[in-house]
Each structure stands twice: as structure tokens, then as C-alpha cells.
Design a protein around this motif. Structure first.
Motif, PDB file in Angstrom:
ATOM      1  N   ALA A 160     -38.375 -12.426 -16.340  1.00 35.67           N
ATOM      2  CA  ALA A 160     -37.744 -13.697 -16.023  1.00 35.67           C
ATOM      3  C   ALA A 160     -37.315 -14.307 -17.441  1.00 35.67           C
ATOM      4  O   ALA A 160     -36.339 -15.199 -17.427  1.00 35.67           O
ATOM      5  N   ALA A 161     -37.962 -13.825 -18.624  1.00 35.86           N
ATOM      6  CA  ALA A 161     -37.599 -14.216 -19.893  1.00 35.86           C
ATOM      7  C   ALA A 161     -38.067 -13.246 -20.826  1.00 35.86           C
ATOM      8  O   ALA A 161     -38.732 -12.207 -20.489  1.00 35.86           O
ATOM      9  N   ARG A 162     -37.666 -13.666 -22.142  1.00 32.33           N
ATOM     10  CA  ARG A 162     -38.241 -12.643 -23.144  1.00 32.33           C
ATOM     11  C   ARG A 162     -39.097 -13.432 -24.057  1.00 32.33           C
ATOM     12  O   ARG A 162     -38.471 -14.579 -24.713  1.00 32.33           O
ATOM     13  N   ARG A 163     -40.189 -12.760 -24.606  1.00 32.27           N
ATOM     14  CA  ARG A 163     -40.785 -13.714 -25.838  1.00 32.27           C
ATOM     15  C   ARG A 163     -40.535 -12.892 -26.991  1.00 32.27           C
ATOM     16  O   ARG A 163     -40.646 -11.759 -27.298  1.00 32.27           O
ATOM     17  N   LEU A 164     -39.786 -13.488 -28.190  1.00 29.73           N
ATOM     18  CA  LEU A 164     -39.401 -13.005 -29.267  1.00 29.73           C
ATOM     19  C   LEU A 164     -40.411 -12.841 -30.188  1.00 29.73           C
ATOM     20  O   LEU A 164     -41.260 -13.935 -30.517  1.00 29.73           O
ATOM     21  N   PHE A 165     -40.592 -11.622 -31.022  1.00 29.83           N
ATOM     22  CA  PHE A 165     -41.331 -11.450 -32.243  1.00 29.83           C
ATOM     23  C   PHE A 165     -40.473 -11.252 -33.263  1.00 29.83           C
ATOM     24  O   PHE A 165     -39.293 -11.098 -33.188  1.00 29.83           O
ATOM     25  N   ALA A 185     -50.062 -22.976 -26.511  1.00 32.42           N
ATOM     26  CA  ALA A 185     -49.261 -22.479 -27.725  1.00 32.42           C
ATOM     27  C   ALA A 185     -48.090 -23.616 -27.565  1.00 32.42           C
ATOM     28  O   ALA A 185     -47.738 -24.181 -26.574  1.00 32.42           O
ATOM     29  N   LEU A 186     -47.404 -23.852 -28.933  1.00 34.51           N
ATOM     30  CA  LEU A 186     -46.203 -24.814 -29.036  1.00 34.51           C
ATOM     31  C   LEU A 186     -45.034 -23.776 -28.428  1.00 34.51           C
ATOM     32  O   LEU A 186     -44.922 -22.775 -29.207  1.00 34.51           O
ATOM     33  N   VAL A 187     -44.413 -24.202 -27.461  1.00 30.46           N
ATOM     34  CA  VAL A 187     -43.302 -22.865 -27.040  1.00 30.46           C
ATOM     35  C   VAL A 187     -41.910 -23.650 -27.123  1.00 30.46           C
ATOM     36  O   VAL A 187     -41.720 -24.674 -26.750  1.00 30.46           O
ATOM     37  N   LEU A 188     -41.313 -22.873 -27.903  1.00 31.76           N
ATOM     38  CA  LEU A 188     -39.812 -23.363 -27.879  1.00 31.76           C
ATOM     39  C   LEU A 188     -39.153 -22.489 -26.604  1.00 31.76           C
ATOM     40  O   LEU A 188     -38.786 -21.351 -26.516  1.00 31.76           O
ATOM     41  N   ASP A 189     -38.684 -23.276 -25.722  1.00 29.13           N
ATOM     42  CA  ASP A 189     -38.257 -22.734 -24.366  1.00 29.13           C
ATOM     43  C   ASP A 189     -36.620 -22.788 -24.489  1.00 29.13           C
ATOM     44  O   ASP A 189     -36.144 -23.628 -24.329  1.00 29.13           O
ATOM     45  N   ALA A 190     -36.086 -21.697 -24.860  1.00 31.32           N
ATOM     46  CA  ALA A 190     -34.500 -21.423 -24.875  1.00 31.32           C
ATOM     47  C   ALA A 190     -34.159 -21.172 -23.351  1.00 31.32           C
ATOM     48  O   ALA A 190     -32.856 -21.397 -23.287  1.00 31.32           O
ATOM     49  N   CYS A 191     -34.867 -21.092 -22.214  1.00 33.67           N
ATOM     50  CA  CYS A 191     -34.460 -20.769 -21.034  1.00 33.67           C
ATOM     51  C   CYS A 191     -33.995 -22.540 -20.621  1.00 33.67           C
ATOM     52  O   CYS A 191     -32.772 -22.513 -20.322  1.00 33.67           O
ATOM     53  N   ARG A 192     -34.824 -23.234 -20.760  1.00 34.73           N
ATOM     54  CA  ARG A 192     -34.521 -24.837 -20.338  1.00 34.73           C
ATOM     55  C   ARG A 192     -34.549 -25.659 -21.479  1.00 34.73           C
ATOM     56  O   ARG A 192     -34.331 -26.764 -21.298  1.00 34.73           O
ATOM     57  N   ARG A 193     -34.319 -25.112 -22.673  1.00 34.20           N
ATOM     58  CA  ARG A 193     -33.925 -25.788 -23.891  1.00 34.20           C
ATOM     59  C   ARG A 193     -34.699 -26.918 -24.161  1.00 34.20           C
ATOM     60  O   ARG A 193     -34.260 -28.089 -23.963  1.00 34.20           O
ATOM     61  N   LEU A 285     -39.549 -18.545 -26.316  1.00 36.02           N
ATOM     62  CA  LEU A 285     -39.280 -17.866 -25.090  1.00 36.02           C
ATOM     63  C   LEU A 285     -37.801 -17.923 -24.943  1.00 36.02           C
ATOM     64  O   LEU A 285     -37.225 -18.944 -25.118  1.00 36.02           O
ATOM     65  N   ALA A 286     -37.098 -16.705 -24.955  1.00 34.60           N
ATOM     66  CA  ALA A 286     -35.712 -16.485 -24.528  1.00 34.60           C
ATOM     67  C   ALA A 286     -35.267 -16.094 -23.276  1.00 34.60           C
ATOM     68  O   ALA A 286     -35.972 -15.686 -22.669  1.00 34.60           O
ATOM     69  N   PRO A 287     -34.038 -16.565 -22.887  1.00 38.10           N
ATOM     70  CA  PRO A 287     -33.459 -16.068 -21.802  1.00 38.10           C
ATOM     71  C   PRO A 287     -33.408 -14.734 -21.516  1.00 38.10           C
ATOM     72  O   PRO A 287     -33.486 -13.891 -22.728  1.00 38.10           O
ATOM     73  N   PRO A 288     -33.408 -14.026 -20.246  1.00 42.55           N
ATOM     74  CA  PRO A 288     -33.281 -12.595 -19.857  1.00 42.55           C
ATOM     75  C   PRO A 288     -31.718 -12.046 -20.519  1.00 42.55           C
ATOM     76  O   PRO A 288     -31.734 -10.913 -20.603  1.00 42.55           O
ATOM     77  N   ILE A 289     -30.752 -13.169 -20.576  1.00 45.74           N
ATOM     78  CA  ILE A 289     -29.604 -12.856 -20.885  1.00 45.74           C
ATOM     79  C   ILE A 289     -29.190 -13.698 -22.303  1.00 45.74           C
ATOM     80  O   ILE A 289     -29.567 -14.937 -22.211  1.00 45.74           O
ATOM     81  N   ASP A 290     -28.322 -13.100 -23.120  1.00 45.80           N
ATOM     82  CA  ASP A 290     -27.984 -13.979 -24.191  1.00 45.80           C
ATOM     83  C   ASP A 290     -26.914 -14.818 -23.879  1.00 45.80           C
ATOM     84  O   ASP A 290     -26.041 -14.664 -22.781  1.00 45.80           O
ATOM     85  N   GLY A 291     -26.402 -15.992 -24.683  1.00 42.85           N
ATOM     86  CA  GLY A 291     -25.242 -16.668 -24.657  1.00 42.85           C
ATOM     87  C   GLY A 291     -25.376 -18.005 -24.331  1.00 42.85           C
ATOM     88  O   GLY A 291     -26.491 -18.297 -23.637  1.00 42.85           O
ATOM     89  N   ALA A 298     -25.854 -18.028 -14.348  1.00 44.51           N
ATOM     90  CA  ALA A 298     -26.960 -18.020 -13.469  1.00 44.51           C
ATOM     91  C   ALA A 298     -26.660 -18.537 -12.052  1.00 44.51           C
ATOM     92  O   ALA A 298     -26.884 -18.136 -11.021  1.00 44.51           O
ATOM     93  N   LEU A 299     -25.796 -19.890 -12.229  1.00 47.17           N
ATOM     94  CA  LEU A 299     -25.318 -20.309 -10.917  1.00 47.17           C
ATOM     95  C   LEU A 299     -24.553 -19.596 -10.281  1.00 47.17           C
ATOM     96  O   LEU A 299     -24.736 -19.581  -9.049  1.00 47.17           O
TER      97      LEU A 299
END
Length: 367
Positions: A160-165, A185-193, A285-291, A298-299
């Protein structure tokens, strides 16, 4: 006609039927209103007033047609889920009484409950709802419902998402995402921004420059980020001048004020650094797809044909913004259009191998 995909014709026939019934035949008229609302939902047409559906369900209840009244409320609930009004959907679900309903309607009710739970990352309640949906689908013996339940259950096991290292990334399922968000943890959620730490949530979806700056700082943590690199990623220029440096100071001041409860943003000799207040780690936390248009894709990937007005309503943005994004995606071959002028609709191939639940728009903050 609707089952054959001839939605405009189906709506026309239903509207003619409404006008054909007299004022004393309010039960039949209410049934037509509910049927048209379901066709509109399949068309992703959200322009109709919800009050008419509420009035129809009340009429059906008054005449003892409990099944169709439940159907009307389920249509309203599914509409709220599609446009991301999760808080309103939760209220509508709490008022729903599906006890003693036909198995096919029970399946729809449990699927809606499961989707709401998944969108809110409550994995336990989602699994329970999907189990009940599977049992009801077995009783209904409708292959399409069984397939829909199976697809919903499969989403739990897909990335559902990717954790970036710094050196790579790790794919996470929905339950692993929920565990990470509750880890402190402090999470930068790039899925929901946005930024998340415990129960605190800072949405940045409507502040794209601040989100880009926050992501750059989070990806560099525990190190700092050079000012020129921040200007390049936030303002998309490789030749900064004094005006860009001044703008960077202003935007950093805004981000520092907004994120004060979650982290400090301190200036260094070469740039800026992110320092979480209570969290031990910073996670991206990055989305499963970039862009930049991941939520739009997704919609569209649900297989339905969306209008630009419906997409704008679901995403909470303007039709002009959606149209520009669709033109860019069409040029890349990621979406296609059918029809012309006001009848124009947009489609995208299904996205396989992962779930896009975290990319769907939501007005309810996580947690």
C-alpha cells in the motif's frame, strides 16, 4: 439498460417513469428516484441533490419497503466514500440498520464498513467487516458480489506504500502502515501529504511548496539540506537569485510555524535541518506509485468513467486543475477519454500489484 452500461439511456427512462406516475403513486416514484441515484453513482455523477435520495428513503420507509429504503441509504453512503467525506460516511454508517436485510444488501453494507475502516487504517474492524461480507455473499450466491469481496480482502495483502531509506525502500501492507503510524515516529506521509506524529496530524495537501520542503528535510534527516537544493526542488529553478532565497526564508518560516508542535526546523550553516520534538525517528512514507497526480490516477483506476466535475469534487480542487492534469496524463498514455464536450469521461487501466487505498482523497485526518 443500466446493466448493459447504457447509463444515459437508463436515466432517461427512469426520469420518464417518475413523470409517468401520478402524485398518489409516491412509492413507485421513490423507487425510481433510488434507481436513478444508483445509475448516477455508476456514472460517477455527483451533481444530484442528496436531499432527494433522503426524501425517497423516508417515503419507502413510510410504505414499509425496507429493502429499497436501505438501498437508498447505501447509495448515499457509497457516494460519501467515493468523494472522500469519511467523517460524514462514518455518521451515515452508524445510522444504518441492515439487520434482517437481504444478503445482497448486507454484503454492500459490510463492504462499505470495511472500506471506511481501511481508509481510516483501522485494520481489525476492516477484517471483521470483510469476514461478515464474505458470509453474506455466500448466502446471496451472486458471483459478482463474491468477486468484489475477494478483491477487497486481497487489498489487505498487497503493498500500500513504500518506506524510503537512504539506500532503498521497503514495501508496506496496510497493517504495517498502521503500525508505523502508531509507532511514535515522525512520519512524512507522501500518500496523504502531511506530517504525522502519534495523534497529531498536519495536512499539507493544499500547501504544495511547504510539503515539498518538509519532504526534502525528512528525506535528509538526521542531516541538513543545502539551501540551493531546497530552492531547486521547491521552486523548480537551478539558477536561484536573491528573490528565491528570500522566498525560501518566508516559506520555511511558514512551515516552522505550522509544524511547531511536531518538530523544530533550524537553520544551519549550509541550509536547514528537521528535528522532531518527541519522536525518536523520522520516516518517509511514499505512495506505491510515483508522480504528482497519484490520487487522480487512483480514483480513475476503479474502472468507472469519471467526469472532470466529479474528479474535482472528489479531490477538492478546481475543474481547470483537473483538466490540466488529465491532459498531461493522457499525453503520457496513463489515461484515456471517451465522449465529447459535456459527455466526456475519463478512464484509466486498473493498477495491479498494489492497493491505492492510501491515495484516495479523504477529508478525515488519519486517526
Amino acid at each position: 439498460m443500466a446493466q448493459l452500461g447504457e447509463y444515459p439511456r437508463a436515466r432517461e427512462l427512469l426520469r420518464r417513469a417518475v413523470h409517468g406516475f401520478g402524485a398518489h403513486e409516491e412509492l413507485a416514484r421513490a423507487r425510481c428516484v433510488v434507481a436513478e441515484a444508483e445509475v448516477a453513482l455508476a456514472m460517477r455523477d455527483f451533481a444530484g441533490p442528496p436531499r432527494s435520495l433522503t426524501s425517497a428513503s423516508d417515503t419507502l420507509d413510510a410504505h414499509g419497503d425496507r429493502a429499497n429504503a436501505l438501498q437508498a441509504r447505501l447509495i448515499a453512503l457509497r457516494r460519501l466514500l467515493l468523494i472522500g467525506r469519511l467523517d460524514e460516511a462514518a455518521v451515515a454508517l452508524a445510522r444504518l440498520d441492515a439487520r434482517g436485510s437481504p444478503p445482497s444488501l448486507a454484503v454492500v453494507a459490510e463492504l462499505a464498513a470495511a472500506e471506511l475502516a481501511l481508509r481510516s487504517l483501522r485494520i481489525g474492524p476492516a477484517r471483521d467487516a470483510l469476514t461478515r461480507a464474505h458470509e453474506a455473499a455466500d448466502r446471496a450466491r451472486v458471483p459478482a458480489l463474491l468477486a468484489e469481496v475477494a478483491e477487497a480482502r486481497a487489498a489487505l495483502d498487497r503493498p500500500a506504500a513504500r518506506r524510503l531509506f537512504p539506500g532503498g525502500e521497503l514495501a508496506l501492507r496496510l497493517d504495517e502502515v498502521a503500525e508505523l503510524l502508531n509507532s511514535g515516529a515522525l512520519v512524512l506521509d507522501a500518500c496523504r501529504r502531511g506530517l504525522r506524529s502519534g495523534s497529531k496530524w498536519l495536512p499539507l495537501a493544499r500547501r504544495p511548496v511547504l510539503f515539498v520542503l518538509a519532504r526534502a528535510l525528512a528525506e535528509a534527516w538526521p542531516g541538513d539540506v543545502d539551501r540551493q537544493a531546497l530552492i531547486a526542488c521547491a521552486f523548480r529553478t537551478r539558477r536561484p537569485d536573491e528573490s528565491h532565497r528570500a522566498r525560501l526564508r518566508v516559506e520555511m518560516g511558514r512551515l516552522r510555524a505550522l509544524a511547531a508542535a511536531l518538530a523544530r526546523i533550524e537553520a544551519t550553516e549550509r541550509g536547514f535541518v528537521l528535528k522532531p520534538r518527541r519522536a525518536r525517528d523520522v520516516v518517509v512514507l511514499a505512495p506505491p506509485i510515483d508522480g504528482d497526480q497519484a490520487s487522480l490516477v487512483a480514483l480513475l483506476s476503479d474502472g468507472a468513467a469519471w467526469s472532470t466535475s466529479a474528479l474535482a469534487l472528489a479531490l477538492g480542487t478546481s475543474q481547470r486543475t483537473v483538466q490540466r492534469a488529465l491532459v498531461a496524463l493522457e499525453a503520457d498514455g496513463r489515461v484515456r477519454s471517451i465522449g465529447k464536450a459535456r459527455a466526456r469521461r475519463w478512464l484509466s487501466p486498473p493498477l495491479t500489484g498494489f492497493t491505492t487505498i492510501l491515495l484516495l482523497p479523504a477529508t478525515l485526518p488519519l486517526g
